[in-house]
Every structure is written in structure tokens, then in C-alpha cells.
Design an enzyme around this catalytic site. Structure first.
Site, short mmCIF file in Angstrom:
data_model
loop_
_atom_site.label_atom_id
_atom_site.label_comp_id
_atom_site.label_asym_id
_atom_site.label_seq_id
_atom_site.Cartn_x
_atom_site.Cartn_y
_atom_site.Cartn_z
N GLY A 1 -6.26 1.30 -13.02
CA GLY A 1 -7.45 0.97 -12.24
C GLY A 1 -8.67 1.55 -12.92
O GLY A 1 -9.09 1.11 -14.00
N GLY B 1 -9.83 4.86 -5.62
CA GLY B 1 -8.56 4.18 -5.83
C GLY B 1 -7.43 4.70 -4.95
O GLY B 1 -7.62 5.06 -3.79
N VAL B 2 -6.25 4.77 -5.54
CA VAL B 2 -5.07 5.19 -4.78
C VAL B 2 -5.18 6.67 -4.35
O VAL B 2 -4.71 7.06 -3.29
CB VAL B 2 -3.77 4.88 -5.58
CG1 VAL B 2 -3.60 5.78 -6.78
CG2 VAL B 2 -2.55 4.94 -4.69
N ASP B 3 -5.84 7.46 -5.16
CA ASP B 3 -6.07 8.89 -4.87
C ASP B 3 -6.86 9.03 -3.56
O ASP B 3 -6.47 9.79 -2.65
CB ASP B 3 -6.84 9.50 -6.05
CG ASP B 3 -6.88 11.01 -6.04
OD1 ASP B 3 -6.19 11.63 -5.21
OD2 ASP B 3 -7.61 11.58 -6.88
N ASP C 1 0.88 -1.17 0.00
CA ASP C 1 0.00 0.00 0.00
C ASP C 1 0.92 1.23 0.00
O ASP C 1 1.69 1.43 0.95
CB ASP C 1 -0.85 -0.05 1.27
CG ASP C 1 -1.80 1.13 1.39
OD1 ASP C 1 -1.54 2.19 0.77
OD2 ASP C 1 -2.80 1.01 2.11
N ILE C 2 0.82 2.03 -1.04
CA ILE C 2 1.76 3.14 -1.22
C ILE C 2 1.65 4.18 -0.09
O ILE C 2 2.62 4.89 0.19
CB ILE C 2 1.57 3.77 -2.62
CG1 ILE C 2 2.85 4.47 -3.06
CG2 ILE C 2 0.36 4.70 -2.66
CD1 ILE C 2 2.87 4.83 -4.55
N SER D 1 -3.07 4.80 -14.06
CA SER D 1 -4.10 4.59 -15.09
C SER D 1 -4.64 3.16 -15.21
O SER D 1 -5.55 2.92 -16.00
CB SER D 1 -3.61 5.01 -16.49
OG SER D 1 -3.69 6.41 -16.66
N TYR E 1 -9.11 4.13 -14.62
CA TYR E 1 -8.90 4.67 -15.97
C TYR E 1 -8.70 3.60 -17.05
O TYR E 1 -8.61 3.94 -18.24
CB TYR E 1 -7.73 5.68 -15.98
CG TYR E 1 -8.11 7.06 -15.45
CD1 TYR E 1 -9.41 7.35 -15.03
CD2 TYR E 1 -7.17 8.09 -15.39
CE1 TYR E 1 -9.75 8.61 -14.55
CE2 TYR E 1 -7.52 9.36 -14.93
CZ TYR E 1 -8.81 9.61 -14.50
OH TYR E 1 -9.15 10.87 -14.05
N1 AR6 Z 1 -1.38 1.56 -3.01
C1 AR6 Z 1 -0.87 1.17 -4.19
N2 AR6 Z 1 -1.64 0.96 -5.28
C2 AR6 Z 1 -2.98 1.16 -5.15
C3 AR6 Z 1 -3.58 1.59 -3.96
C4 AR6 Z 1 -2.72 1.79 -2.84
N3 AR6 Z 1 -3.20 2.20 -1.65
N4 AR6 Z 1 -4.93 1.71 -4.18
C5 AR6 Z 1 -5.16 1.36 -5.46
N5 AR6 Z 1 -3.99 1.02 -6.05
P1 AR6 Z 1 -6.55 3.88 -9.64
P2 AR6 Z 1 -6.26 5.34 -12.21
C6 AR6 Z 1 -3.71 0.60 -7.44
O1 AR6 Z 1 -7.94 3.49 -10.00
O2 AR6 Z 1 -6.57 4.12 -12.97
C7 AR6 Z 1 -9.33 8.07 -8.95
O3 AR6 Z 1 -10.69 8.23 -8.69
C8 AR6 Z 1 -4.86 0.03 -8.25
O4 AR6 Z 1 -5.04 -1.35 -7.93
O5 AR6 Z 1 -6.27 4.34 -8.26
O6 AR6 Z 1 -5.09 6.18 -12.62
C9 AR6 Z 1 -8.68 9.37 -9.40
O7 AR6 Z 1 -9.22 10.48 -8.73
C10 AR6 Z 1 -4.32 0.22 -9.66
O8 AR6 Z 1 -3.40 -0.83 -9.99
O9 AR6 Z 1 -6.00 5.07 -10.62
C11 AR6 Z 1 -9.00 9.39 -10.87
O10 AR6 Z 1 -10.31 9.86 -11.09
C12 AR6 Z 1 -3.54 1.53 -9.56
O11 AR6 Z 1 -3.35 1.76 -8.17
C13 AR6 Z 1 -8.92 7.93 -11.27
O12 AR6 Z 1 -9.19 7.20 -10.07
C14 AR6 Z 1 -4.22 2.72 -10.19
O13 AR6 Z 1 -5.63 2.63 -9.99
C15 AR6 Z 1 -7.54 7.55 -11.73
O14 AR6 Z 1 -7.58 6.23 -12.21
#
Ligand code: AR6
Length: 175
Positions: A119, A32-34, A10-11, A117, A121
Site C-alpha cells: 500500500g 492503511g491496515v495499521d 478486512d483483517i 508493503s 510503502y
Molecule cells: N484489511 C486487510 N488489508 C488491508 C486493510 C484491512 N483492514 N487496510 C488496508 N489493507 P498499507 P504498507 C491493505 O498501506 O504498504 C501505515 O501508515 C492495503 O490495501 O496498510 O506496508 C503504516 O503505519 C494493502 O494491500 O501498508 C506504515 O507507515 C496492504 O493492506 C505504512 O502504512 C498494505 O497496505 C506501511 O505501508
């Protein structure tokens, strides 16, 4: 010390100089991660992001890490996958390269990336892993004066970690 590492985790738990956030153009949080980064950093992060007035796809902006163990957060906006014909690959490459340049401008030595991108996206994970690994390997090779000494790809799943590890192995061989 390996200059590029792949780990499952978990980042938000990483005590590095900077973690990268896969944000959206508003920079005002999301899922997601945001969402995880904003929850862990606290309200001050949202206030700092508000003052940045958004961010274009492929660009990157920096804030402090507030309650996170990381000193800084680099917010970058990945492309939404639209089939691959809308410049998605170049934009994803820009996310990694601009985040590395910003980290270096702040004197960061350690930097952690999520799989931008891949997740919400919808970017295909294998193609995104190749771009991530090649862009980071190329940057470190071409910028030996950069302060960045170590990049960690922090993956939420085993599947993503496997893809990134094999992409990193290939990218380093090619160098
Ligand atoms: N630590 C590491 N990786 C993670 C974590 C974490 N805590 N949580 C999720 N991931 P995503 P995107 C992974 O959807 O596709 C948001 O709503 C996840 O499994 O977080 O760039 C933003 O506000 C995946 O492999 O980001 C934007 O609207 C990766 O992180 C949109 O999502 C990216 O998934 C961005 O979408």
C-alpha cells in the site's frame, strides 16, 4: 483444511490466533491496515506498542489483540519500495518469516497476513505476492513441528487476492 488460504476481507474482523500488522518503525500507528487495526483494537494497543520502543524493518514484535477478535497482533515493518535494489526483497521475506516464527513461539495455530508493503510503502503487488506465498509455503514445509496450522492471506482488493492466489498455487506446486 488448506494450510494456506487467500480471502478477500478486512483483517480486523478475523477471529484467528494472530493477525499481522503492516506497521512502521515507530509502532505508534499510521494509515492503511495499521490505522484500521489500532482503531479496532482501542487505546490499549497503542499503550502496549509504546512499551515496545519501535521495531526495525523486517523484524516483528507481538502484543495482545485487545478489542480485536484476534488474540494477538504481530507488528512487522515492511520495506519501503525504492526500486528493488536496496534489499527490499530480503526484508519483505524477513517480515513473513519472523512473523511466522513469533506466532509459532506463542503457540498460535491460525495466522492472518495483509499484503505487507503493497500500500503506502509502494512495493509492486505481483512481486510482493510471490515473496509472501513462497516464504509462507517454505516455512510451513521446513517447520513441520511449528504450531502454525493455517495461514490466511487477507486481501483488501480482488486484484490483490487474484495475485496472491496464483502465487500460492505456484508456491505449493513447487513444494
Ligand atoms: N484489511 C486487510 N488489508 C488491508 C486493510 C484491512 N483492514 N487496510 C488496508 N489493507 P498499507 P504498507 C491493505 O498501506 O504498504 C501505515 O501508515 C492495503 O490495501 O496498510 O506496508 C503504516 O503505519 C494493502 O494491500 O501498508 C506504515 O507507515 C496492504 O493492506 C505504512 O502504512 C498494505 O497496505 C506501511 O505501508
Amino acid at each position: 483444511m488448506d494450510s494456506i488460504r487467500v480471502e478477500r476481507g478486512d483483517i480486523t474482523h478475523y477471529a484467528v490466533d494472530a493477525i499481522v500488522n503492516a506497521a512502521n518503525r515507530s509502532l505508534l500507528g499510521g494509515g492503511g491496515v495499521d490505522g484500521a487495526i489500532h482503531r479496532a483494537a482501542g487505546r490499549e494497543l497503542l499503550e502496549a506498542c509504546r512499551a515496545l520502543h519501535g521495531c526495525e524493518t523486517g523484524q516483528a514484535k507481538l502484543t495482545r489483540g485487545y478489542r480485536l477478535p484476534a488474540k494477538y497482533v504481530i507488528h512487522t515493518v515492511g520495506p519501503v519500495w525504492q526500486g528493488g535494489t536496496r534489499g527490499e526483497a530480503d526484508l519483505l521475506r524477513d517480515c513473513y518469516a519472523n512473523s511466522l516464527a513469533l506466532a509459532s513461539a506463542e503457540g498460535c495455530e491460525t495466522l492472518a497476513f495483509p499484503a505487507i508493503s503493497t500500500g503506502i510503502y509502494g512495493y509492486p503487488a505481483d512481486q510482493a505476492a510471490t515473496i509472501a506465498a513462497e516464504t509462507v509455503a517454505t516455512y510451513l514445509r521446513e517447520h513441520p513441528q511449528s504450531s502454525v496450522r493455517q495461514v490466511i492471506f487477507v486481501c483488501f482488493s480482488d486484484a490483490t487476492a487474484k495475485l496472491l492466489q496464483s502465487a500460492v498455487d505456484k508456491a505449493l506446486c513447487r513444494g
